[in-house]
Write an enzyme that holds these catalytic residues in place. Structure first.
Site, PDB file in Angstrom:
ATOM      1  CG  ASP A   1      79.240  54.783 -19.940  1.00 35.44           C
ATOM      2  OD1 ASP A   1      78.103  54.770 -20.436  1.00 35.44           O
ATOM      3  OD2 ASP A   1      80.275  54.525 -20.585  1.00 35.44           O
TER       4      ASP A   1
ATOM      5  CB  SER B   1      74.046  12.852  -4.545  1.00 32.56           C
ATOM      6  OG  SER B   1      74.862  11.858  -3.979  1.00 32.56           O
TER       7      SER B   1
END
Lengths: 299, 625
Positions: free
Chosen positions: B107, B538
């Protein structure tokens, strides 16, 4: 030709067992001695044949298990040349924790849930097999086959990893672990059918026999040793009973039954009107109690 | 069944052992009645025990949505949060058996945000019941789920037009929805769509055909589920065994274990092991039943060969006369399953049926609009979005298309740091380009170039917050190295952002691409024998590690300029922090975009305890010059 349903379940379980062995550093199998553990062990022996099991079994002993369970366990270890670790929460024993003196909730928490966490931490297992099935209980029905646990062994039901096909994500960071349920898709009937088909040994307590019991809170509790207090008004009855599920003897209700063969047990199961967990005292304490226990680290 | 005797039981068990198996899912929008349908199937098939029913009746009165009636949804919604909110969050598995078949039903949740859980349920299903509320007709979620069902290769669909009782079982309502759906689904590749008028709540056309729909000539739902014939390609396709685990308990035994992904194998067959391409003959096959002479698709087996070959997990065994493909670049559809968006260029882990390897999504070809099924161009994929991508893998894999073989054509993506499962993928085909573009073997190599310059080429990667002093220190280091006669080059914002990367902004996706390009340039310069210095924020570990992996071992030196945020913000040389705090600058690292500190930088400096010049000296000294 396609495989019958038992063949498919068997293959799926073997695949899961092998995947863990191929990817985990230190796997362990949680062995609870019951019929599901018997099937799981049988599948594992097949998965790694002709070799020995490539991981140890671990039994978390609450010290309140049926005597028959312990002797069956030791027989299996001998028969299959298994490595068995038995863990007992020593502090719990020192404090005299038990189901009669402290109630089922405290006993289960300290001697089972906490004991399990202690053992996993002590040995540093990163993956632990358990014999739970999804048809047992409604929060189990929602759990993944590879169930991820955080540092501290907690389960977060709202944030489970997606699990697609038979590709299982076994990766964890340090301190985290995975509980793996190879029998997730088996039902109680599948388990019995498979035991029948494969002729798997199970603890004799599943078969009906005359046993000493006491009627308490609507359940028949077996007098397995002299630690069991007999309350006023209670009497020890000798009834032909058997158990649908096994655990700590004071917390496990027996059913009256004549089923003393495997066929008779299955017949009784097919005609039953109650689920197997009904004999377990711990589920009915609170609504969603299993989910709560699992969040805290219960298997 | 009350008269079952023990001999009957033996017969019964025999017949049960031969039963077939069907896995299906229910899906569709919220409140279409998926959970109710499953509850109804379990209830009507007498599969709810008395103690469960008693609990259900109690819960229905307490938190149910059906007044005094039983709320079947409560049987399936097992998590506390689901029961409280009355919604399905995660997929629930339920089991039932009839005389003909054993069923596992998943389900799946209707809410868009839980689509990944719906895909989890769909990946192992053979059939999908797509629920539709007859009052509402086809909704976005109907389309989304149908598309995912189709992507995951489910060929059998039941269109369950539910709540027909609320539409007076009107045939015209049914006909219209059926027609609309067939129009929408015609390109989804379903083999069969069976539409049914249902009322899950009242039980119409569930177990037997209802008197309320005399105009409906099809089967009841249960009748269809019991009889639908599922043919899987994998049964008849060529033999494939992905090696999952090598079984070597002692010196006398060496077997290769795995689950057969397609076809059959017989003792004595000639096989080939890929990608190594060595051949051998099958000596013996061990299945769950012990030694057998042959085995088929779906079985978990161990195979022993007639000679010693070097075979490991990740290899695939096939018959010698029919081999799967090998590639290190694939094109695949992926479903993105994580809150962090997909970033082309970022290295992820790819896990196939039996192998985990590095992979980079090199190209997002398009995103699929699930409402219209149209292709749209995009730079990233967000949670629950579907796209067609090219992936470059770190090693070669043995594969087949997903349509041909689900096991060899599927994979998941895993985040390298959190280990979360972030996507699933279905392979369309391998890209040939990879095997055709070989590096030109040149006579003058990296080593000879470096030798000529009397130096070991390196990347000195400075990382840290904006204003931490990266560029200043890098500049000083370059000057010092230059003075020592070293051949250097400094890449920084000035010469990169204004040229090579001027098309990139500051979103996460652009930041990843920015670093990827810088990494590639640095890689080429190292190949040329230079000492390359880079000075970029970075912020993500993943990209810094990606560059580390691009160059040779020991050539990447990560230098963490560890100046605390407060200090950087106080200095605010370019006035950027002020702007970011004012909300004028979005995605600013340290303010509204994360900075992931290096875990094991080779060199660690800061400009609080040291001046920039002192820091530069520390770097030069640590480098050993």
């Amino acid at each position: 030709m396609s495989l019958s349903h038992l063949k498919r379940l068997e293959a799926e379980s073997i695949h899961i067992l092998r995947e863990v062995v191929a990817t985990a550093q230190t796997p362990v199998m949680l062995y609870s001695i019951g019929k599901d553990s018997a099937v799981m062990l049988h599948l594992a022996l097949k998965a790694f044949a002709p070799g020995k099991l490539p991981f140890p079994l671990m039994h978390v002993d609450t010290t309140w298990k049926f005597k028959d369970m312990i002797s069956f366990r030791d027989r299996m270890v001998k028969e299959h040349d298994l490595d068995l670790i038995v863990h007992i929460n020593k502090e719990g024993v020192q404090q005299g924790i038990g189901p009669f003196s402290h109630g089922s909730a405290t006993h289960t928490d300290i001697m089972k849930t906490i004991a399990l966490k202690q053992a996993l931490d002590k040995y540093g297992f990163d993956a632990a097999f358990g014999g739970a099935r999804r048809d047992e209980e409604k929060s189990r029905a929602k759990e993944r086959i590879f169930s991820f646990r955080s540092d501290g062994h907690q389960w977060d039901p709202k944030n489970q990893r997606p699990e697609l096909w038979n590709i299982y994500n076994c990766r964890i960071n340090k301190g985290e672990s995975i509980r793996v349920f190879p029998l997730s898709n088996w039902t109680e009937l599948d388990i019995w059918q498979y035991i029948h088909q494969e002729n798997i040994s199970i603890v004799p307590l599943y078969y009906a026999a005359e046993r000493p019991v006491v009627r308490r809170d609507g359940q028949l509790i077996m007098v397995d040793d002299d630690r069991m207090p007999i309350n006023k008004g209670e009497e020890i009855l000798h009834r032909k009973v058997r158990f649908r599920t096994l655990g700590c003897y004071p917390l496990t209700g027996a059913v009256e039954s004549d089923a003393d063969t495997l066929e008779a047990i299955i017949r009784e199961m097919l005609l039953s009107h109650t689920s197997e967990r009904e004999g377990r005292v711990i589920d009915k304490d609170v609504d969603a109690s299993m989910e709560q226990k699992k969040k805290e680290g219960y298997f | 069944m009350t008269s079952l005797s023990n001999t009957d039981i033996s017969d019964y068990l025999k017949s049960q052992e031969q039963k077939s198996f069907l896995r299906f899912i229910t899906c569709g929008s919220v409140d279409d009645g998926k959970s109710t349908l499953i509850g109804r199937l379990l209830y009507d098939s007498k599969l709810i025990f008395e103690d469960q029913l008693a609990a259900l009746e109690k819960d229905s009165k307490k938190i149910g949505t059906q007044g005094q009636e039983i709320d079947f949804a409560l049987l399936v919604d097992g998590l506390a949060a689901e029961r409280e909110q009355g919604i399905t969050i995660d997929v629930a598995y339920r089991f039932f058996t009839t005389d003909k078949r054993k069923f596992i039903v998943a389900d799946t949740p209707g809410h868009e945000q839980y689509t990944r859980n719906m895909a989890t349920g769909a990946s192992t299903a053979d059939l999908a019941i797509i629920m539709i509320d007859a009052r509402k007709g086809i909704l976005t979620q109907t389309k989304r789920h149908s598309f995912i069902v189709s992507l995951l290769g489910i060929k059998h669909v039941v269109l369950a037009i539910n709540k027909m009782d609320l539409m007076s079982f009107d045939q015209e309502v049914f006909r219209k929805i059926d027609e609309d759906y067939r129009g929408f689904a015609k390109d989804l590749g379903f083999e069969e769509v069976v539409s049914m008028p249902l009322s899950a709540l009242k039980g119409d056309n569930i177990l037997s055909v209802s008197e309320n729909t005399p105009w409906y000539k099809g089967p009841s739902l249960m009748d269809h589920l019991e009889n639908v014939q599922i043919d899987r390609n994998e049964d008849g396709n060529p033999f494939r065994l992905p090696v999952q685990w090598v079984n070597r308990p002692n010196l006398d035994f060496r077997g290769f274990s795995g689950t057969i992904a397609s076809g059959t194998i017989t003792e004595g067959d000639e096989i080939v092991v890929l990608p190594g391409a060595k051949t051998a003959y099958v000596n013996s096959i061990i299945s769950a039943d012990g030694n057998v002479s042959n085995a088929e698709f779906g079985e978990a087996v161990t195979i022993c060969l007639d000679r010693e070959l070097d075979i490991s997990r990740g290899d695939v065994i096939s018959k010698a006369d029919n081999r799967p493909e090998i590639t290190d670049q694939i094109q695949a559809h992926i479903i993105w399953m994580h809150e962090d968006e997909m970033l082309p260029g970022r290295p992820y882990l790819i896990k196939t049926n039996n192998k985990t390897l590095d992979g980079v999504i090199t190209d997002l070809r398009h995103k699929v609009n699930v409402n219209s099924l149209e292709h749209e161009s995009a730079k990233t994929l967000a949670l629950n979005e579907v796209g067609l991508v090219n992936i470059k893998l770190g090693q070669k894999i043995v594969f087949e298309s997903y349509a041909q073989n689900k096991s060899l054509g599927s994979f998941i993506c895993i985040d390298k740091f959190t280990n979360a499962t972030i996507a699933c993928g279905m392979v369309n085909f391998g890209l040939r380009r990879a095997s055709n573009v070989h590096w030109q073997a040149v006579d003058v190599g990296k080593e000879s170039r470096a030798k000529q310059k009397h130096q070991e080429p390196k990347v000195l990667w400075f990382t840290g917050l904006s204003g931490s002093g990266k560029s200043t220190i890098a500049n000083l280091v370059e000057k010092k190295l230059h003075a020592m006669g070293k051949h250097t080059y400094l890449l920084d914002g000035d010469n990169i952002r204004h040229g090579l990367n001027k098309d990139l902004g500051f979103t996460d996706a652009d930041r990843v691409e920015n670093i990827r390009r810088i990494g590639e340039v640095a890689h080429l310069m190292v190949d040329a024998g230079l000492i390359v210095l880079t000075a970029f924020i970075s912020p993500f570990r993943a990209e810094r590690n990606m560059v580390r992996e691009m160059v040779g071992a020991g050539e990447f030196i990560e230098i963490f300029v560890d100046t605390p945020l407060e200090v950087c913000e106080q200095r605010d040389v370019k006035g950027l922090y002020k702007k970011a705090r004012a909300g004028e600058l979005k995605n600013f690292t340290g303010i509204d975009s994360p900075y992931e500190e290096p875990e094991a930088a080779e060199i660690h400096v800061n400009t609080v305890e040291n001046t920039a010049d002192e820091a530069a000296d520390i770097v030069v000294k640590k480098l050993g010059y």
